[in-house]
Design an enzyme around this catalytic site. Structure first.
Site: not given
Ligand SMILES: NC(=O)c1ccc[n+]([C@@H]2O[C@H](COP(=O)([O-])OP(=O)(O)OC[C@H]3O[C@@H](n4cnc5c(N)ncnc54)[C@H](O)[C@@H]3O)[C@@H](O)[C@H]2O)c1
Length: 331
Positions: A149, A166
């Site tokens: 991230s 985080y």
């Molecule tokens: N959306 C943002 O702005 C953003 C920014 C920086 C980093 N990220 C990172 O990107 C990645 C994807 O995030 P996203 O925004 O698509 O989120 P999202 O919530 O849409 O998708 C993440 C998925 O991971 C699943 N999940 C959570 N805990 C889990 C576990 N213990 N085992 C298996 N699955 C699990 C959730 O159920 C969800 O379906 C994450 O690692 C997040 O930290 C997101």
């Protein structure tokens, strides 16, 4: 090393029930790549598989698996299911994408929430690397893609918004991925690693993070759950920031959380589909460092240009068009 094409390959995607993971699965399947996708939420990941199969050519196999990546036993079971259901002895790509927000304050926050966030965001990536690296090594040219991230570059979200669990996990994911570059070059030169650093991407991560911490959707949270999630001192901060009325009721708090999820998803500068395309283009080009969004590029440049000013926000962003990034669910 560049990847010519995803056609005919086998990919593993964690956290594919929603957001960027779901889009990675869909786009990989469209491009002729078979995918084994897991998520904590079995119904959501089954839905992803149905959607991806509908978009894919018949030779593509998409399998869905229930798995909590913070539990090594479940990750090993997921790996065994992948080997069996894809009738393979290797995989070509692993997207360690599952993650949640939470654990904002180490000082005053709930310890269980801190450790659950860290366990998913760090140990989930670690266990998946342990389980799947041998299968990537068995591929002709494997790629491990770990999602960090902007909070792997900068451990804050700005004034009054600490981001401790985080950021700690996402720095670890970045450090681990960078350390693997030389390790793989030395011991498995046909395998590569890439680290993804998204800024703010529009997904349902706010609501999904509550679920992964065992909480119901905001509409159904009890008063006690709300009290634990947003303690008195945090409420005062929200009132001060103009996000909550001084006499807000429990229902007002529930509505605020519903709005926070919708705004995080709908007001983002980059959609989940766009982010997945950037990730796949980055992997195809052989990049080891994949930044998503102008906010990520801005934070990366600012922190590297003025490391000592990283937490002196006015100084850090002086002369830049925008302020601190969203880039994170708990904003
Ligand atoms: N959306 C943002 O702005 C953003 C920014 C920086 C980093 N990220 C990172 O990107 C990645 C994807 O995030 P996203 O925004 O698509 O989120 P999202 O919530 O849409 O998708 C993440 C998925 O991971 C699943 N999940 C959570 N805990 C889990 C576990 N213990 N085992 C298996 N699955 C699990 C959730 O159920 C969800 O379906 C994450 O690692 C997040 O930290 C997101």
């Amino acid at each position: 090393m560049a990847v010519d094409s995803f056609t005919g390959k086998i990919a593993v995607v964690t956290g594919g029930g929603s957001g960027m993971g779901r889009e990675l699965v869909r786009q990989l399947a469209v491009q002729g790549c078979s995918v084994a996708v897991c998520d904590l939420n079995a119904d959501a990941v089954a839905g992803t598989a149905v959607m991806a199969r509908a978009a894919a050519v018949p030779e593509v196999r998409v399998t869905s698996h229930a798995c909590d990546v913070a539990d090594e036993g479940q990750v090993l079971r997921f790996r065994d299911e992948v080997l069996e259901e894809h009738d393979t002895d290797h995989v070509d790509l692993v997207f360690s994408n599952a993650g949640i927000g939470g654990g904002s304050s180490f000082v005053s926050g709930d310890r269980e929430e801190w450790e659950r966030t860290f366990a998913i965001d760090w140990w989930g990536v670690y266990y998946c690397a342990r389980a799947f690296l041998p299968l990537l090594t068995a591929s002709a040219d494997g790629v491990l893609v770990n999602t960090s991230s902007v909070n792997g570059l900068w451990a804050s979200l700005g004034p009054g918004v600490p981001q401790s669990a985080y950021s700690t996990a996402k720095f670890a994911v970045r450090g681990f991925s960078e350390a693997l570059i030389e390790d793989l070059r030395t011991h498995a030169p046909h395998v590569h690693v890439a680290v993804v650093m998204p800024g703010h991407v529009g997904t349902d991560i706010v609501a999904n993070s509550f679920r992964a911490r065992g909480l119901p959707d905001p509409e159904h949270m009890s008063d006690a759950q709300l009290e634990q999630l947003i303690p008195r001192d945090a409420r005062a901060g929200l009132v001060g920031a103009g996000l909550l009325a001084e006499d807000a009721s429990a229902d007002d708090l529930r509505q605020m959380l519903v709005r926070a999820n919708a705004d995080f998803r709908d007001k983002a500068p980059v959609t989940a589909a766009e982010a997945a395309t950037i990730i796949l283009d980055g992997v195809r080009s052989g990049a080891w460092r994949i930044l998503i969004g102008e906010d990520a590029a801005m934070i990366d440049a600012a922190v590297r240009a003025k490391p000592e000013a990283a937490y002196d926000y006015a100084e850090l962003f002086k002369g830049m068009a925008a302020g601190p990034a969203a880039g994170n669910p708990e904003r």
